[in-house]
Write a protein that holds these residues in place. Structure first.
Motif, short mmCIF file in Angstrom:
data_model
loop_
_atom_site.label_atom_id
_atom_site.label_comp_id
_atom_site.label_asym_id
_atom_site.label_seq_id
_atom_site.Cartn_x
_atom_site.Cartn_y
_atom_site.Cartn_z
N LEU A 11 0.84 -1.21 0.00
CA LEU A 11 0.00 0.00 0.00
C LEU A 11 0.87 1.25 0.00
CD1 LEU A 11 -3.05 -0.24 2.41
CD2 LEU A 11 -3.02 0.66 0.09
N LYS A 12 1.95 1.18 0.79
CA LYS A 12 2.84 2.33 0.86
C LYS A 12 3.52 2.57 -0.49
CE LYS A 12 5.78 4.70 3.99
NZ LYS A 12 6.31 4.84 5.31
N GLU A 13 3.89 1.47 -1.15
CA GLU A 13 4.49 1.62 -2.49
C GLU A 13 3.46 2.21 -3.45
OE1 GLU A 13 6.25 -1.97 -4.09
OE2 GLU A 13 7.30 -2.29 -2.19
N ALA A 14 2.21 1.76 -3.29
CA ALA A 14 1.15 2.28 -4.17
C ALA A 14 0.96 3.77 -3.95
CB ALA A 14 -0.16 1.54 -3.91
N ALA A 15 1.16 4.23 -2.71
CA ALA A 15 1.04 5.67 -2.42
C ALA A 15 2.12 6.44 -3.19
CB ALA A 15 1.17 5.93 -0.92
N GLN A 16 3.30 5.84 -3.27
CA GLN A 16 4.39 6.47 -4.04
C GLN A 16 4.01 6.52 -5.52
OE1 GLN A 16 7.18 8.03 -2.78
NE2 GLN A 16 7.42 8.68 -4.92
N SER A 17 3.41 5.43 -6.02
CA SER A 17 2.99 5.42 -7.43
C SER A 17 1.94 6.49 -7.68
CB SER A 17 2.39 4.07 -7.82
OG SER A 17 3.26 3.04 -7.51
N ALA A 18 1.04 6.69 -6.69
CA ALA A 18 0.00 7.72 -6.84
C ALA A 18 0.66 9.10 -6.93
CB ALA A 18 -0.98 7.67 -5.68
N LEU A 19 1.68 9.30 -6.11
CA LEU A 19 2.40 10.58 -6.13
C LEU A 19 3.10 10.76 -7.48
CD1 LEU A 19 3.70 13.10 -4.83
CD2 LEU A 19 5.41 11.61 -3.80
N ASP A 20 3.75 9.69 -7.97
CA ASP A 20 4.43 9.76 -9.27
C ASP A 20 3.42 10.10 -10.37
OD1 ASP A 20 6.74 9.11 -8.00
OD2 ASP A 20 6.69 6.97 -8.54
N LEU A 21 2.25 9.46 -10.29
CA LEU A 21 1.24 9.69 -11.32
C LEU A 21 0.76 11.15 -11.29
CD1 LEU A 21 -0.47 8.36 -13.53
CD2 LEU A 21 -2.19 7.85 -11.79
N ASP A 22 0.54 11.66 -10.08
CA ASP A 22 0.13 13.06 -9.93
C ASP A 22 1.15 13.99 -10.60
OD1 ASP A 22 -2.33 13.32 -8.76
OD2 ASP A 22 -1.58 13.24 -6.70
N ARG A 23 2.43 13.74 -10.31
CA ARG A 23 3.48 14.61 -10.87
C ARG A 23 3.54 14.51 -12.39
NH1 ARG A 23 7.76 13.34 -6.17
NH2 ARG A 23 7.20 15.06 -4.80
N ARG A 24 3.42 13.26 -12.86
CA ARG A 24 3.49 13.03 -14.29
C ARG A 24 2.34 13.72 -15.03
NH1 ARG A 24 4.51 7.01 -16.64
NH2 ARG A 24 4.96 7.65 -18.76
N MET A 25 1.14 13.58 -14.48
CA MET A 25 -0.03 14.18 -15.13
C MET A 25 0.07 15.71 -15.10
SD MET A 25 -1.50 11.64 -16.22
CE MET A 25 -3.21 11.61 -16.65
N GLU A 26 0.62 16.22 -14.01
CA GLU A 26 0.77 17.66 -13.90
C GLU A 26 1.77 18.17 -14.96
OE1 GLU A 26 0.95 20.81 -10.20
OE2 GLU A 26 0.51 18.70 -9.88
N ARG A 27 2.87 17.43 -15.13
CA ARG A 27 3.87 17.81 -16.14
C ARG A 27 3.25 17.77 -17.53
NH1 ARG A 27 7.65 14.68 -13.20
NH2 ARG A 27 7.38 12.94 -14.64
N LEU A 28 2.47 16.72 -17.77
CA LEU A 28 1.83 16.56 -19.07
C LEU A 28 0.86 17.72 -19.32
CD1 LEU A 28 1.75 14.53 -21.37
CD2 LEU A 28 -0.09 13.33 -20.19
N HIS A 29 0.11 18.05 -18.29
CA HIS A 29 -0.85 19.16 -18.39
C HIS A 29 -0.12 20.46 -18.72
CE1 HIS A 29 -3.31 22.48 -16.75
NE2 HIS A 29 -4.30 21.77 -17.24
N ASP A 30 1.01 20.68 -18.05
CA ASP A 30 1.79 21.90 -18.29
C ASP A 30 2.34 21.94 -19.71
OD1 ASP A 30 1.22 22.60 -15.76
OD2 ASP A 30 3.23 22.28 -14.94
N ARG A 31 2.74 20.76 -20.19
CA ARG A 31 3.29 20.70 -21.55
C ARG A 31 2.23 21.10 -22.58
NH1 ARG A 31 5.89 15.16 -22.71
NH2 ARG A 31 4.59 15.01 -24.55
N VAL A 32 1.02 20.63 -22.32
CA VAL A 32 -0.06 20.90 -23.26
C VAL A 32 -0.59 22.33 -23.12
CG1 VAL A 32 -2.40 20.21 -23.93
CG2 VAL A 32 -0.69 18.47 -23.37
N HIS A 33 -0.74 22.78 -21.87
CA HIS A 33 -1.39 24.09 -21.64
C HIS A 33 -0.43 25.21 -21.29
CE1 HIS A 33 -5.48 22.55 -21.82
NE2 HIS A 33 -5.01 21.48 -21.22
N GLY A 34 0.83 24.91 -21.14
CA GLY A 34 1.78 25.94 -20.72
C GLY A 34 2.00 25.84 -19.22
N ASP A 35 3.17 26.29 -18.76
CA ASP A 35 3.54 26.16 -17.35
C ASP A 35 2.51 26.77 -16.40
OD1 ASP A 35 5.70 24.64 -17.28
OD2 ASP A 35 7.13 26.21 -16.70
N GLY A 36 2.23 26.02 -15.35
CA GLY A 36 1.32 26.55 -14.33
C GLY A 36 -0.14 26.36 -14.68
#
Ligand code: GTP
Ligand code: MG
Length: 247
Positions: free
Chosen positions: A216-241
């Motif tokens: 479960l703890k490892e899964a929490a880390q994966s959730a955090l990684d996914l959040d960061r990845r999706m945020e980066r992707l969003h920024d790439r598409v829509h511009g920083d921030g």
């Protein structure tokens, strides 16, 4: 739960999501005669309490919906994926009072138990969590009582969310009262993790085996990684921030 921005969501429990109003059912016959007698004596008082907390929760929900509509109107951007509210049932209040060694006294509960009314705001990205929290608690009619930032400081089991206890004014015919509401702000990934964690705990009755807890703890880390990845992707598409920072 439907994520249409205008649909009011009223659920009886944040973990057991279902339709309906405040869940106050309690099996008096299953309690000791003394406890049952005291509970039936405070029944009317409890209904009044429930009403006030329900008003407060609706105030919070409306304020959040207004913020959401403003984001949609100004930036064509919806920072809230889901919004759910729940009222603590009488049986879980009795259980919590027992756990915390509190008497069966509604005045004491009003003082000591700050999560009788609860609201959960599931956001798209981590920065939306903080942005909504700031915009919401900056309002002069919202008094911030306590913040627990389990995003900056995750629980040892991996749980993350931003918890805020606020007090909002409720206007009754007898005057104004300030009622506390606990708001949990989190991302979809955090919410996914938390619901699974809840189900697992429920299954093992709190005693989660070490290997399951580890995964479960490892899964929490994966959730955090996914959040960061999706945020980066969003920024790439829509511009920083993204549009969230323009408000
Ligand atoms: P309680 O309010 O009695 O639970 O204790 P507390 O005041 O220390 O609570 P805290 O602010 O840490 O958490 C309150 C709520 O956050 C809980 O009722 C859950 O909804 C949620 N929560 C906290 N920790 C966890 C966790 O480890 N897993 C999950 N799934 N939810 C959690
Ligand atoms: Mg709490």
């Amino acid at each position: 739960m439907d994520d249409s921005p205008r649909r009011p969501a009223h659920t009886t429990d944040l973990e057991r999501r279902g339709p309906g109003g405040p869940d106050t059912a309690l099996d008096l016959a299953a309690l000791s005669p003394d406890l049952a007698q005291r509970l039936s004596a405070i029944g009317g008082e409890f209904q009044q309490l429930t009403l006030e907390y329900d008003f407060a929760m609706r105030e919070v929900e409306t304020k959040l919906r207004i913020l959401q509509d403003e984001f949609l109107h100004l930036h064509d951007y919806n920072p809230i994926e889901h919004l759910a509210t729940r009222m603590k049932s009488l049986d879980s209040l009795v259980a919590k009072a027992k756990r915390r060694g509190l008497p069966l006294d509604l005045d004491v509960w009003r003082q000591e138990i700050t999560d009788i009314a609860g609201t959960r705001v599931t956001c798209s990205f981590r920065r939306d969590v903080y942005r909504l929290f700031e915009l919401f608690t900056d309002r002069p009619d919202v008094e911030l009582v306590q913040v627990k930032d389990y995003i900056a400081h995750p629980k040892t089991n991996g749980y993350t969310s931003l918890h805020a206890t606020v007090r909002v004014p409720v206007y009754l015919s007898t005057g104004m009262v300030r009622i506390p509401v606990e708001i949990q702000f989190r991302t979809i990934a955090m919410d996914f993790w938390a619901s699974l964690d809840h189900k697992i705990k429920y299954k093992y009755d709190g005693e989660v085996p070490a290997d399951v807890a580890g995964e479960l703890k490892e899964a929490a880390q994966s959730a955090l990684d996914l959040d960061r990845r999706m945020e980066r992707l969003h920024d790439r598409v829509h511009g920083d921030g993204g549009p969230t920072l323009l408000v």
